[in-house]
Design a protein around this motif. Sequence first.
Motif, PDB file in Angstrom:
ATOM      1  N   GLY A  71      23.874  37.274  55.571  1.00  0.00           N
ATOM      2  CA  GLY A  71      22.976  36.536  54.692  1.00  0.00           C
ATOM      3  C   GLY A  71      22.623  35.194  55.282  1.00  0.00           C
ATOM      4  N   GLN A  72      21.824  34.437  54.559  1.00  0.00           N
ATOM      5  CA  GLN A  72      21.402  33.118  55.024  1.00  0.00           C
ATOM      6  C   GLN A  72      22.389  32.063  54.541  1.00  0.00           C
ATOM      7  OE1 GLN A  72      17.379  32.185  54.019  1.00  0.00           O
ATOM      8  NE2 GLN A  72      17.410  30.156  54.951  1.00  0.00           N
ATOM      9  N   ILE A  73      22.749  31.157  55.433  1.00  0.00           N
ATOM     10  CA  ILE A  73      23.727  30.129  55.095  1.00  0.00           C
ATOM     11  C   ILE A  73      23.165  29.187  54.033  1.00  0.00           C
ATOM     12  CG2 ILE A  73      22.980  28.515  56.900  1.00  0.00           C
ATOM     13  CD1 ILE A  73      25.969  27.864  57.339  1.00  0.00           C
ATOM     14  N   GLN A  74      24.016  28.813  53.085  1.00  0.00           N
ATOM     15  CA  GLN A  74      23.641  27.885  52.027  1.00  0.00           C
ATOM     16  C   GLN A  74      24.791  26.934  51.771  1.00  0.00           C
ATOM     17  OE1 GLN A  74      22.488  30.231  48.588  1.00  0.00           O
ATOM     18  NE2 GLN A  74      20.408  30.539  49.364  1.00  0.00           N
ATOM     19  N   TYR A 134      27.093  32.579  60.577  1.00  0.00           N
ATOM     20  CA  TYR A 134      27.158  32.966  59.172  1.00  0.00           C
ATOM     21  C   TYR A 134      26.325  34.226  58.936  1.00  0.00           C
ATOM     22  CZ  TYR A 134      27.108  32.475  54.083  1.00  0.00           C
ATOM     23  OH  TYR A 134      27.267  32.692  52.727  1.00  0.00           O
ATOM     24  N   GLY A 135      25.129  34.258  59.490  1.00  0.00           N
ATOM     25  CA  GLY A 135      24.267  35.412  59.300  1.00  0.00           C
ATOM     26  C   GLY A 135      24.877  36.689  59.839  1.00  0.00           C
ATOM     27  N   TYR A 152      28.374  37.363  57.645  1.00  0.00           N
ATOM     28  CA  TYR A 152      28.270  37.659  56.220  1.00  0.00           C
ATOM     29  C   TYR A 152      26.987  38.391  55.833  1.00  0.00           C
ATOM     30  CZ  TYR A 152      32.163  34.377  55.893  1.00  0.00           C
ATOM     31  OH  TYR A 152      33.373  33.744  56.058  1.00  0.00           O
ATOM     32  N   ALA A 160      24.551  28.615  61.429  1.00  0.00           N
ATOM     33  CA  ALA A 160      23.637  29.523  60.736  1.00  0.00           C
ATOM     34  C   ALA A 160      23.668  30.915  61.363  1.00  0.00           C
ATOM     35  CB  ALA A 160      22.224  28.956  60.771  1.00  0.00           C
ATOM     36  N   ALA A 161      23.701  30.979  62.701  1.00  0.00           N
ATOM     37  CA  ALA A 161      23.732  32.273  63.384  1.00  0.00           C
ATOM     38  C   ALA A 161      25.055  32.990  63.119  1.00  0.00           C
ATOM     39  CB  ALA A 161      23.526  32.068  64.883  1.00  0.00           C
ATOM     40  N   TYR A 208      23.047  31.065  71.371  1.00  0.00           N
ATOM     41  CA  TYR A 208      23.827  30.143  70.548  1.00  0.00           C
ATOM     42  C   TYR A 208      25.156  29.769  71.206  1.00  0.00           C
ATOM     43  CZ  TYR A 208      20.501  31.815  67.112  1.00  0.00           C
ATOM     44  OH  TYR A 208      19.338  32.145  66.460  1.00  0.00           O
ATOM     45  N   ARG A 220      22.633  25.152  64.222  1.00  0.00           N
ATOM     46  CA  ARG A 220      22.047  26.449  64.584  1.00  0.00           C
ATOM     47  C   ARG A 220      23.140  27.484  64.795  1.00  0.00           C
ATOM     48  NH1 ARG A 220      18.437  23.352  67.823  1.00  0.00           N
ATOM     49  NH2 ARG A 220      19.722  23.778  69.652  1.00  0.00           N
TER      50      ARG A 220
END
Length: 354
Positions: free
Chosen positions: A58-61, A52-53, A56, A49-50, A102, A46
């Motif tokens: 965007g959504q983490i991939q 990264y968002g 950057y 993902a937070a 987070y 989590r």
Amino acid sequence: MNLSLLAPATALQPSTLNDVTRSAMQDLLREGESQNTLASYRAALRYWAAWYGLRYGGQIQLPLPVACVLQFVVDHAQRMTAKGLQSELPREIDEALVAGGYKGKIGPMAHTTLVHRISVMSKAHQMRAVPNPCHDAQVRELLSRTRKAYAKRGDLPRKKAALTKDPLQALLETCDDSLRGKRDRALLLFAWASGGRRRSEVASASLQSLRRIGPAEFVYTLAHSKTNQSGRDQPENQKPVLGQAGAALQVWLDASGITEGLIFRRILKGGHLGGAMSGAGVRTIVQARCALAGIEGDFSAHSLRSGFVTEAGRQNVPLADTMALTGHQSIPTVMGYFRAESVILNQGARLLDE
């Protein structure tokens, strides 16, 4: 049996897995993992993902680029500069991570937390069978040098203080004859005297695994533990609950009326028996009793485990006997507790004394 009678729709392809099989695999993997480990993995992912968002937009991939992992390290690891210790995570992103739940507080995370976050991301790539940026040579070298930099600054992980025999007795003296007092006394003694049980082992202890061998004397079968996750049947699984510990456990069982299920339960307002305890609840009991006893120090549930090992070293209990009770499989780990205590008893430290 005529194999040709099988309908084509039921035949599987040996080189691929269908969705049902993949789902069943995931169920088995989750069930075989400890709840504490799963919770720590979820929290780490989590956070990734937070971060990264926010970083950057965007959504983490997966797979992540190597540059992304390198950025994560420098965002969260402190380095020495002309202006002092610094890291690269922007203040506004740090505040947003805290506000979103987070992170616990503003500022760089502990080095052990950083390493754990990288390990979890590495595991995520491994489980998805995609290229793993955490194994990149640059990432490995950066993490190695970061660890050395922290060590040079003396920023090392701090072990929780050990609850040896004397401070443990002080905690026990705070336990009165109320239902809560009887539970806490039984819990502390069960965890300590049976070999320093981990908090998860205490919270999940079940009457099904408890065998009476005499008046107020028991043997507890620890069939599953951190060092025996496959549940191997071995003599070391048997943990004695004798003496004070056995007597306190008998008092608790009589007072609570528990005859099946979990041994230790929550106590609700009004002194009523509640449901299952969590590992965090065991830690809270230790810290609350330390406060009542006026014992200062950084104590947690693990203090019971380290205290048992330390006290065993003080009293010259053979190393093999100690490890049979604790379940440790690493001699250096146990010796670390022994040596930490014996250093103050080293006669070489008093050569100038008469």
